[in-house]
Every structure is written in structure tokens, then in C-alpha cells.
Design an enzyme around this catalytic site. Structure first.
Site, short mmCIF file in Angstrom:
data_model
loop_
_atom_site.label_atom_id
_atom_site.label_comp_id
_atom_site.label_asym_id
_atom_site.label_seq_id
_atom_site.Cartn_x
_atom_site.Cartn_y
_atom_site.Cartn_z
N ASP A 10 34.31 42.21 46.18
CA ASP A 10 34.25 40.83 46.77
C ASP A 10 33.69 41.02 48.07
O ASP A 10 34.66 41.40 49.15
CB ASP A 10 35.72 40.10 46.67
CG ASP A 10 35.70 38.94 47.33
OD1 ASP A 10 34.66 38.30 47.79
OD2 ASP A 10 36.88 38.41 47.83
N PRO A 11 32.53 40.92 48.50
CA PRO A 11 31.35 40.71 47.66
C PRO A 11 30.82 41.91 46.68
O PRO A 11 30.72 42.86 46.85
CB PRO A 11 30.32 40.04 48.68
CG PRO A 11 30.63 41.11 49.65
CD PRO A 11 31.89 41.36 49.85
#
Length: 385
Positions: free
Chosen positions: A132-133
Site C-alpha cells: 500500500d501503495p
């Protein structure tokens, strides 16, 4: 306009062996012709290779910008696990030396400034390719594509998309948290305002934790809050113009009870300056150390619900819920394996020069998800409608 792509040489320079370096490095040792692990000292790099059972499969190096520059050759791939502010200078060196660049971090303005020169030189710049990301982008693109097929691009509809990710202790503790990345980074992220869409309107939370709410995943209650700026991802995830967002938020997930357990931290964040917050980060790291017996847990839940004006509705969600083991943390497994997958696509020439993220299209997202599943990053998909 980009030049002809620079063929990958087969040599990968992985810089940094911190909390997010895991078995993805081993996967690259199976793929790349040569792998060099750069760390603060050569002995620390060698120790990290030993911990990952990679002694003799990758070469340890003592990192400095000068030492790396001396070994970079055209077509090499540099993987940065350094703090985000270090990415842009490293990318600039890659452009000078004709090397490709990869990291798991968000695209910063400083990195974006380097992209035109990299593209012109035929070099790949891979970003946002971790957990994430990264994996969250893959989940979102895949869900949006399924919803578009079910509802139709041109059909007026409203939708809610939520994407929550968190690293939490596998066995809850009083603090409800174990640091899976630098404590200073955790605190400074909480000090940054969050922008998102709620009730159909853009909303800003100057103190993100004050927007914390209860969120149930597979019957388990968590606490979630918005993080960073969610709004640009409406376009990045290719949601149809005919659809109107009711809710669109990308945020952080914590164990239930986190808001109460961290009340004293929040009071410090409200009144502390940079010097005090830096000291607080050190105090928290000392007060809540992670031991060899601790196991972390990563939870990533991405959900999309679409309601068309015709009455048609569709909903779906991806859930990744992994626990670390004695060899590596769940966080290291997810970040390093996703990033290594992206690097392998640089090595095989399937990524174009210029800026790339973990996913730019639904088709590529589905491909990467299949590959991640084959490599032990497990997740589930739920579809209704």
C-alpha cells in the site's frame, strides 16, 4: 517522446535491508543474473543475506551514493528501499548511468520531475509497487473492471469505494500496534491532512485520527481512518464519468481499541513540534519494541459497491489477511514480493519507458494478481451481483 527502451542487463541493485526487505529478494535471485544487496555496511548486508538464506546468491555491498555509482552499468535495475526523500537523487543517478529504477513508494513531485528525462533515455521508473501503495491498486483496478462489465460505463450510477490497509500485531497487545516501519514515519503520516469523498462531497480531515470509524471485515471489527489524498485515485482507478462517488476513501486500518490506546500519542501530536515528535518516535520505539517472537499481521480490504439508477447493483471486494512467520514478517513478504514482481517485469522488458505504477490497467492488474497468488501472497475475492 521516449527513446528506444534500454534492455535490462540482468543485474539488480537492491538498496536497503530494513523491515520491508523479505523473500521478494530471494525471488529476484532466482530470476536476475546478478543481485547485489546494498546496506549501511558490508557486514550488515551479509547478515541480512544470511537471515534470508541468500548467502552466496547475492553479493553484499556497503552503500554510499558514490560506491553505487561506480558499479552501475547501463540496463541495471536499482531497487530503492530507502526513505522516500532519497528516491529522487537516486533516480537522477540512474538517469545519468542509464539504469532503470524501482521503489514501493508513492510518486513524489521530486521523482515526477525526473520522469521526462528517464523516459527520454528509454528507462523504466516503477513506483507504487509494494503493498500500500501497490497491491491495493491491483485490487481496485480489478474491482472497477468487473463493475464496469456488470453495470456498464455509460449507465448513470453512484458508488462507494473503500481501501483500508494496516500492519497490526497478530496477537493484540495493550498498545494495539507493533511498528512495522519507522515510528517517525507513522507519526508524521498522522500529522498530514487527509482528503477524501464522503456523502458525495470532498472532505478534509486535518487530524486524520479524528475521522476514525468502526469497520467490520469478515465479522471482525477494526478501526479505520483516511490517509493522504484519496481524490486523485478516482481518475487513476479509471472510474466511469457517468458514475458519481458517494464514498471514496483510501485509508489505514488498526485493531479495535487503537483510538483509545493511542490517546496520549494524539495529545502529543496536537501540540508537539518537529523536534518533540522526533523524540516521541524514539520513545515509542523503545517502549514498544518488536521481539523475535512477535508476529505481525497485514490486513488489506478493498471494497466497491455500485448502484445504477436503473436499479441494478453490483458489489465486490478483495481481502488479503496474512500473518508473518519466523523467517519474515507479513509486511516484508507483501512489500518485497510485489516489488520483486515489478522488477521482474522490468527485466523481461514488458514495462515501457517512463513512469509505471503497480497497475495501470485492469488486464495488467489481473495478471499481477495471478502471479502474486502463485508466489504465496494469498487473498480472496468476493463478488455479489
Amino acid at each position: 517522446m521516449s527513446a528506444d527502451p534500454v534492455p535490462a542487463s540482468g543485474t539488480v541493485h537492491w538498496i536497503g535491508a530494513g523491515l520491508s526487505t523479505g523473500s521478494g529478494l530471494a525471488a529476484l535471485c532466482d530470476t536476475a543474473e546478478h543481485v547485489r544487496l546494498w546496506h549501511r555496511t558490508e557486514s550488515r548486508a551479509a547478515d541480512a543475506l544470511g537471515r534470508l538464506d541468500l548467502t552466496g546468491r547475492a553479493e553484499p555491498r556497503a552503500y554510499s551514493p558514490e560506491a553505487l555509482a561506480a558499479e552501475l552499468a547501463p540496463g541495471d535495475v536499482v531497487v530503492s528501499m530507502l526513505p522516500a526523500p532519497d528516491h529522487a537523487p537516486l533516480l537522477a543517478e540512474c538517469v545519468r548511468r542509464g539504469a532503470h529504477f524501482a521503489c514501493s513508494s508513492y510518486v513524489s513531485p521530486a521523482v515526477l520531475d525526473q520522469v521526462p528525462a528517464a523516459e527520454k533515455a528509454g528507462l523504466v521508473v516503477l513506483t507504487e509497487s509494494g503493498l500500500d501503495p501497490g497491491i491495493d491498486h491491483l485490487f481496485a483496478h480489478a474491482l472497477v473492471a468487473r463493475a464496469r462489465d456488470a453495470v456498464g460505463d455509460g449507465t448513470p450510477a453512484s458508488y462507494s469505494l473503500t481501501s483500508y490497509c494496516g500492519g497490526v500485531p497478530a496477537v493484540p497487545n495493550d498498545f494495539t500496534y507493533r511498528f512495522s516501519w519507522a515510528p517517525a514515519g507513522v507519526l508524521n503520516a498522522l500529522r498530514s491532512p487527509a482528503r477524501y469523498i464522503e456523502g458525495g462531497a470532498e472532505t478534509v480531515a486535518d487530524r486524520p485520527w479524528e475521522a476514525t470509524r468502526r469497520h467490520v471485515v469478515e465479522g471482525e471489527a477494526f478501526e479505520v481512518y483516511p490517509n493522504r489524498d484519496s481524490v486523485p485515485f478516482v481518475a487513476q482507478y479509471d472510474l466511469p464519468d457517468a458514475w458519481t462517488p458517494r464514498t471514496f476513501v483510501r485509508g489505514t486500518l488498526r485493531l479495535e481499541g487503537w483510538l483509545r490506546a493511542w490517546d496520549g500519542v494524539f495529545e502529543e501530536l496536537k501540540r508537539g513540534d518537529d523536534t518533540r515528535i522526533a523524540a516521541l518516535a524514539q520513545e515509542l520505539a523503545a517502549a514498544h519494541p518488536t521481539t523475535d517472537e512477535d508476529r505481525d499481521r497485514v490486513v488489506l480490504a478493498v471494497s466497491l459497491e455500485v448502484r445504477a439508477e436503473t436499479g441494478r447493483s453490483w458489489s465486490g471486494g478483495y481481502l488479503l489477511d496474512l500473518v508473518g512467520d519466523a523467517r519474515e514478517s507479513a509486511m516484508a513478504r507483501c512489500v518485497s514480493r510485489a516489488l520483486a514482481l515489478g522488477v521482474r517485469h522490468i527485466l523481461d522488458g514488458s514495462l515501457p519507458p517512463g513512469l509505471n505504477r503497480a497497475a495501470e490497467t485492469a488486464a495488467r492488474s489481473e495478471q499481477w494478481l495471478r502471479e502474486l497468488a502463485q508466489e504465496g501472497v494469498e487473498f480472496t475475492l468476493r463478488v455479489d451481483g
